[in-house]
Design a protein around this motif. Structure first.
Motif, PDB file in Angstrom:
ATOM      1  N   GLN A 116      15.678  79.188  31.616  1.00  0.00           N
ATOM      2  CA  GLN A 116      15.709  77.887  30.880  1.00  0.00           C
ATOM      3  C   GLN A 116      15.714  77.998  29.350  1.00  0.00           C
ATOM      4  O   GLN A 116      15.965  77.365  28.508  1.00  0.00           O
ATOM      5  N   ARG A 117      15.325  79.071  29.037  1.00  0.00           N
ATOM      6  CA  ARG A 117      15.390  79.584  27.592  1.00  0.00           C
ATOM      7  C   ARG A 117      16.632  80.275  27.036  1.00  0.00           C
ATOM      8  O   ARG A 117      17.095  80.933  27.862  1.00  0.00           O
ATOM      9  N   LEU A 118      16.859  80.072  25.928  1.00  0.00           N
ATOM     10  CA  LEU A 118      18.177  80.668  25.273  1.00  0.00           C
ATOM     11  C   LEU A 118      17.955  82.207  25.130  1.00  0.00           C
ATOM     12  O   LEU A 118      17.114  82.477  24.511  1.00  0.00           O
ATOM     13  N   GLN A 119      18.674  83.050  25.830  1.00  0.00           N
ATOM     14  CA  GLN A 119      18.630  84.589  25.595  1.00  0.00           C
ATOM     15  C   GLN A 119      19.260  85.046  24.345  1.00  0.00           C
ATOM     16  O   GLN A 119      20.472  84.411  23.854  1.00  0.00           O
ATOM     17  N   PRO A 120      18.805  85.930  23.565  1.00  0.00           N
ATOM     18  CA  PRO A 120      19.159  86.434  22.377  1.00  0.00           C
ATOM     19  C   PRO A 120      20.547  87.068  22.517  1.00  0.00           C
ATOM     20  O   PRO A 120      20.938  87.352  23.540  1.00  0.00           O
ATOM     21  N   PHE A 121      21.640  86.959  21.449  1.00  0.00           N
ATOM     22  CA  PHE A 121      22.753  87.737  21.856  1.00  0.00           C
ATOM     23  C   PHE A 121      22.879  89.167  21.369  1.00  0.00           C
ATOM     24  O   PHE A 121      22.108  89.599  20.675  1.00  0.00           O
ATOM     25  N   LEU A 153      24.207  73.784  26.854  1.00  0.00           N
ATOM     26  CA  LEU A 153      23.383  73.287  25.686  1.00  0.00           C
ATOM     27  C   LEU A 153      21.864  73.415  25.622  1.00  0.00           C
ATOM     28  O   LEU A 153      21.345  73.091  26.726  1.00  0.00           O
ATOM     29  N   TYR A 154      21.490  73.920  24.648  1.00  0.00           N
ATOM     30  CA  TYR A 154      20.123  74.093  24.210  1.00  0.00           C
ATOM     31  C   TYR A 154      19.518  73.472  22.955  1.00  0.00           C
ATOM     32  O   TYR A 154      20.376  73.108  21.899  1.00  0.00           O
ATOM     33  N   LEU A 155      18.377  72.748  23.110  1.00  0.00           N
ATOM     34  CA  LEU A 155      17.692  72.115  22.246  1.00  0.00           C
ATOM     35  C   LEU A 155      16.530  73.085  21.757  1.00  0.00           C
ATOM     36  O   LEU A 155      15.651  73.236  22.635  1.00  0.00           O
ATOM     37  N   ASP A 156      16.387  73.566  20.373  1.00  0.00           N
ATOM     38  CA  ASP A 156      15.345  74.461  20.186  1.00  0.00           C
ATOM     39  C   ASP A 156      15.003  75.434  21.104  1.00  0.00           C
ATOM     40  O   ASP A 156      13.909  75.714  21.330  1.00  0.00           O
ATOM     41  N   VAL A 176      24.959  75.893  21.468  1.00  0.00           N
ATOM     42  CA  VAL A 176      25.815  75.934  22.559  1.00  0.00           C
ATOM     43  C   VAL A 176      25.997  77.343  23.116  1.00  0.00           C
ATOM     44  O   VAL A 176      26.785  78.166  22.147  1.00  0.00           O
ATOM     45  N   ASP A 177      25.882  77.962  24.172  1.00  0.00           N
ATOM     46  CA  ASP A 177      25.795  79.172  24.688  1.00  0.00           C
ATOM     47  C   ASP A 177      27.436  79.401  25.585  1.00  0.00           C
ATOM     48  O   ASP A 177      27.060  78.612  26.671  1.00  0.00           O
ATOM     49  N   VAL A 178      28.262  79.856  25.101  1.00  0.00           N
ATOM     50  CA  VAL A 178      29.439  79.840  26.026  1.00  0.00           C
ATOM     51  C   VAL A 178      29.766  81.238  26.706  1.00  0.00           C
ATOM     52  O   VAL A 178      29.517  82.111  25.741  1.00  0.00           O
ATOM     53  N   ARG A 179      29.987  81.123  28.082  1.00  0.00           N
ATOM     54  CA  ARG A 179      30.157  82.441  28.623  1.00  0.00           C
ATOM     55  C   ARG A 179      31.185  82.378  29.355  1.00  0.00           C
ATOM     56  O   ARG A 179      31.608  81.347  29.987  1.00  0.00           O
ATOM     57  N   GLU A 224      24.703  72.015  31.579  1.00  0.00           N
ATOM     58  CA  GLU A 224      25.628  73.074  31.596  1.00  0.00           C
ATOM     59  C   GLU A 224      26.723  72.454  32.376  1.00  0.00           C
ATOM     60  O   GLU A 224      26.765  71.974  33.141  1.00  0.00           O
ATOM     61  N   HIS A 225      27.952  72.889  31.657  1.00  0.00           N
ATOM     62  CA  HIS A 225      29.112  72.470  32.177  1.00  0.00           C
ATOM     63  C   HIS A 225      30.151  73.393  31.893  1.00  0.00           C
ATOM     64  O   HIS A 225      30.189  74.394  31.140  1.00  0.00           O
ATOM     65  N   ASP A 226      31.312  73.468  32.919  1.00  0.00           N
ATOM     66  CA  ASP A 226      32.567  74.157  32.502  1.00  0.00           C
ATOM     67  C   ASP A 226      33.336  73.427  31.300  1.00  0.00           C
ATOM     68  O   ASP A 226      33.060  72.283  31.084  1.00  0.00           O
TER      69      ASP A 226
END
Length: 221
Positions: free
Chosen positions: A24-29, A69-72, A56-59, A78-80
């Motif tokens: 659930q948390r945004l991972q570092p790049f 999509l991440y908020l703070d 926005v994290d696009v993989r 998440e979507h294609d």
């Protein structure tokens, strides 16, 4: 706004998964992810206050892309790709080609658009730094990319016509066409590779022309 708040509550109560974003948390790049991951961010009002950070994290996933999509730093949905994420007062629109992100904008309800900024360390960020620090070199690279795409487009059009007119139903009605341009295999390989590099350069700078960048489809074959 009520539906937006309900969606946030549902996402917040969801059980963490083991998907590509690691939960659930945004991972570092990480630099090693540069070829298959992109991160963009923008400061915009959130559901419970102003000036929140939306990311926005696009993989890359299989033969396409998936956007989260991440908020703070907390994942919302998440979507294609192509994807459209509803945020307070607007929508974040995401589009991509096989070479990278072609659109990453916050479209406000008023119609005004704001471009999301690439996160530090991503390929888009590094290309942007080069443009700011060495504008003359950056312009030269951009001109070379255009020249390569123009050459490849000029070669691709007659070859495409030859392929299409070679199909029996079309050849029987309008006749076949033979391309006047024939390139040796080694030169074709060089032009295809150069086209991929040029197309990637255009995507990193988020530049697009309907005619010029149609070549990016041909160069993938």
């Amino acid at each position: 706004m009520v539906r937006f708040m309900d969606r946030l509550r549902r996402n917040a109560s969801a059980t963490p998964d083991d998907g590509t974003d690691g939960g659930q948390r945004l991972q570092p790049f990480r630099r090693r992810e540069m070829l298959h991951r992109a991160l963009f961010t923008i400061s915009h009002d959130g559901p419970d206050g102003p000036r929140r950070t939306w990311t926005v994290d696009v993989r890359m996933k299989d033969l396409g892309w998936v956007a989260g999509l991440y908020l703070d730093g907390a994942r919302q949905e998440e979507h294609d790709v192509p994807a459209a994420f509803a945020v307070p007062g607007g929508t974040i629109e995401v589009k991509a080609s096989m070479y990278g992100i072609t659109r990453m904008h916050l479209v406000l309800d008023s119609g005004r658009e704001r471009r999301l900024a690439p996160v530090a360390g991503t390929a888009e960020d590094l290309r942007g730094r080069l443009a700011r620090r060495h504008p003359r070199l950056s312009r030269t690279i951009g001109v070379l990319a255009i020249a390569i795409l123009v050459v490849n487009l000029a070669l691709a059009v007659p070859q495409a016509i030859e392929i299409v007119t070679g199909l029996p139903p079309i050849a029987d009605h309008v006749g076949s066409f033979t391309s006047p341009v024939s390139t040796p295999p080694w030169l074709t390989a060089v032009l295809v590779f150069a086209g991929i590099v040029a197309a990637t350069e255009r995507v990193l700078m988020r530049r697009h022309n309907r005619l010029l960048d149609i070549e990016t489809i041909w160069s993938s074959f």
